[in-house]
Design an enzyme around this catalytic site. Structure first.
Site, short mmCIF file in Angstrom:
data_model
loop_
_atom_site.label_atom_id
_atom_site.label_comp_id
_atom_site.label_asym_id
_atom_site.label_seq_id
_atom_site.Cartn_x
_atom_site.Cartn_y
_atom_site.Cartn_z
N GLY A 65 0.83 -1.19 0.00
CA GLY A 65 0.00 0.00 0.00
C GLY A 65 0.87 1.24 0.00
CB ALA A 66 0.84 4.22 -2.18
NE ARG A 98 5.54 -3.82 -5.17
CZ ARG A 98 4.28 -3.77 -4.68
NH1 ARG A 98 4.06 -3.94 -3.39
NH2 ARG A 98 3.27 -3.57 -5.49
CG ASP A 253 0.44 1.44 -5.85
OD1 ASP A 253 1.11 0.99 -4.91
OD2 ASP A 253 -0.70 1.02 -6.13
CG ASN A 263 -4.85 1.73 -7.74
OD1 ASN A 263 -4.20 1.90 -6.72
ND2 ASN A 263 -6.04 1.15 -7.72
CE LYS A 264 -3.09 -6.44 -7.83
NZ LYS A 264 -1.77 -7.09 -7.77
#
Length: 382
Positions: A65-66, A98, A253, A263-264
């Site tokens: 999670g960012a 990441r 993110d 994002n995801k």
């Protein structure tokens, strides 16, 4: 080095089980993480005693999670400093764990800069380590405060766009207290609507391939007493067609200078669906997620994850860290290649608004984002 021990979370909400915390037992400082790969089956904590253990936890998504990655990165630098390891080496390893998540690099830089400044001002190694830890703790506090302000701004925007309440919100991946020093980003807005009696239904995408929606968002929604329903990612279209979605709320993110949102994976199709069905598509993220040094979506490095996450089904409580294959149940023929990007990128023209702790940006333009970032810097300086 990392150790694991079980934590009993009998009927407690996620906010009562911190996603991350710094502890100083007699044997030396440690960073304690709630291992998100084991949820919702088990609440297990992962204890990191050095930066390499934290890097592995980040890569395996035990911590994710960012906003939380930024906090973890800062604490990781402090951990290396306090324990006498090479701070520069730890910072480089942490920042690259990441690459899509810009908050991770931001957190690492803040703690590293505090460490370097202390040394430059004549401080000794212990004073520099203390400065790095103070910077990490400050970032942790700031994120908790930002979470609360994002929830306020996001709920106000929902009420403006959808007067009358009864909001039916679709969300993707996980954006609650498990990714934040506070109650999260997009989920915090939905939680605020729930507490205000204005949330009718939270639609939760299961979020393939690692099921962060099913395992984590549903876990947080259940603990918070929210009305929620889980759906497969590819069922979202039929939900829109049935007129059952009033707004989409997601996190991010990385947000580029022009307003493109990483994002995801699965977020971009939701934006396309939302635009076709005239449904607001709202991104909720702290200002630290905005990366002015990345000009547009095409410039974002999108992580490609291991193919076995698609070709095998692995129960969340089965540890797979560092394995060549997941050790799970095959769902595709042996040797099948898998396309498994961790993220996708949504262009700014498909984003109704970006909600930050400094307010909502709508329409999403490079100029408006730059102004929000400048405002945030002025507040921090003051």
């Amino acid at each position: 080095m990392a150790d694991q021990y079980a934590y009993s979370g009998d009927d407690k909400r996620p906010t009562e089980i911190p996603a991350i915390r710094w502890e100083e037992p007699p044997e030396g400082p440690v960073l304690v993480l709630l291992d998100q790969t084991r949820l919702p089956v088990e609440e297990v904590e992962l204890v990191c005693t050095d930066a390499p253990a934290l890097v592995e936890a980040i890569r395996s998504l035990a911590v994710r999670g960012a906003p939380l990655l930024g906090i973890a990165g800062a604490y990781g630098v402090a951990l290396a400093a306090v324990r006498g390891f090479d701070v520069d080496e730890a910072a480089v390893a942490l920042a690259s764990a990441r690459p899509t998540a810009v908050n991770l690099a931001v957190g690492v830089r803040r703690a590293r800069a505090a460490h370097e400044a202390a040394l430059a001002n004549g401080g000794d190694i212990r004073q520099a380590a203390a400065a790095a830890l103070a910077a990490a703790r400050q970032l942790h506090r700031e994120d908790a405060e930002a979470s609360g302000r994002m929830a306020e701004h996001g709920l106000a925007l929902l009420d403006e766009l959808l007067p009358g309440g009864g909001h039916r919100i679709l969300t993707h991946c996980n954006t609650g207290s498990l990714v934040s020093g506070g109650e999260g980003t997009a989920f915090a807005v939905a939680l605020a609507a729930h507490r205000a009696g204005r949330l009718r239904r939270l639609w939760v995408d299961e979020t393939r391939p690692l099921l962060q929606g099913a395992r984590l968002t549903a876990y947080e929604a259940a603990r918070s007493g929210m009305a929620y329903t889980l759906l497969t990612d590819n069922a979202a279209g039929s939900l829109f067609a049935a007129g059952e979605v009033d707004a989409v709320l997601i996190g991010a993110d990385r947000i580029t200078a022009d307003g493109s949102v990483a994002n995801k994976v699965g977020s971009y199709p939701l934006a396309v669906l939302a635009r076709y069905h005239h449904v607001p598509f709202i991104v909720v993220a702290p200002v630290t997620t905005v990366d002015p040094d990345t000009p547009d979506g095409a410039s974002i490095e999108v992580e490609q994850r291991a193919g076995h996450e698609v070709t095998e089904f692995v129960a969340p409580q089965v540890p797979v860290t560092g394995a060549e294959a997941g050790g799970g149940i095959p769902v595709a023929p042996l040797g099948t290649q898998a396309y498994n990007p961790a993220f996708d990128v949504t262009p700014p023209e498909l984003v109704t608004a970006i909600v930050t702790e400094e307010g909502a940006v709508s329409p999403v333009t490079a100029e408006a984002l730059a102004e929000v970032c400048a405002r945030s810097r002025r507040v921090s300086a003051g």
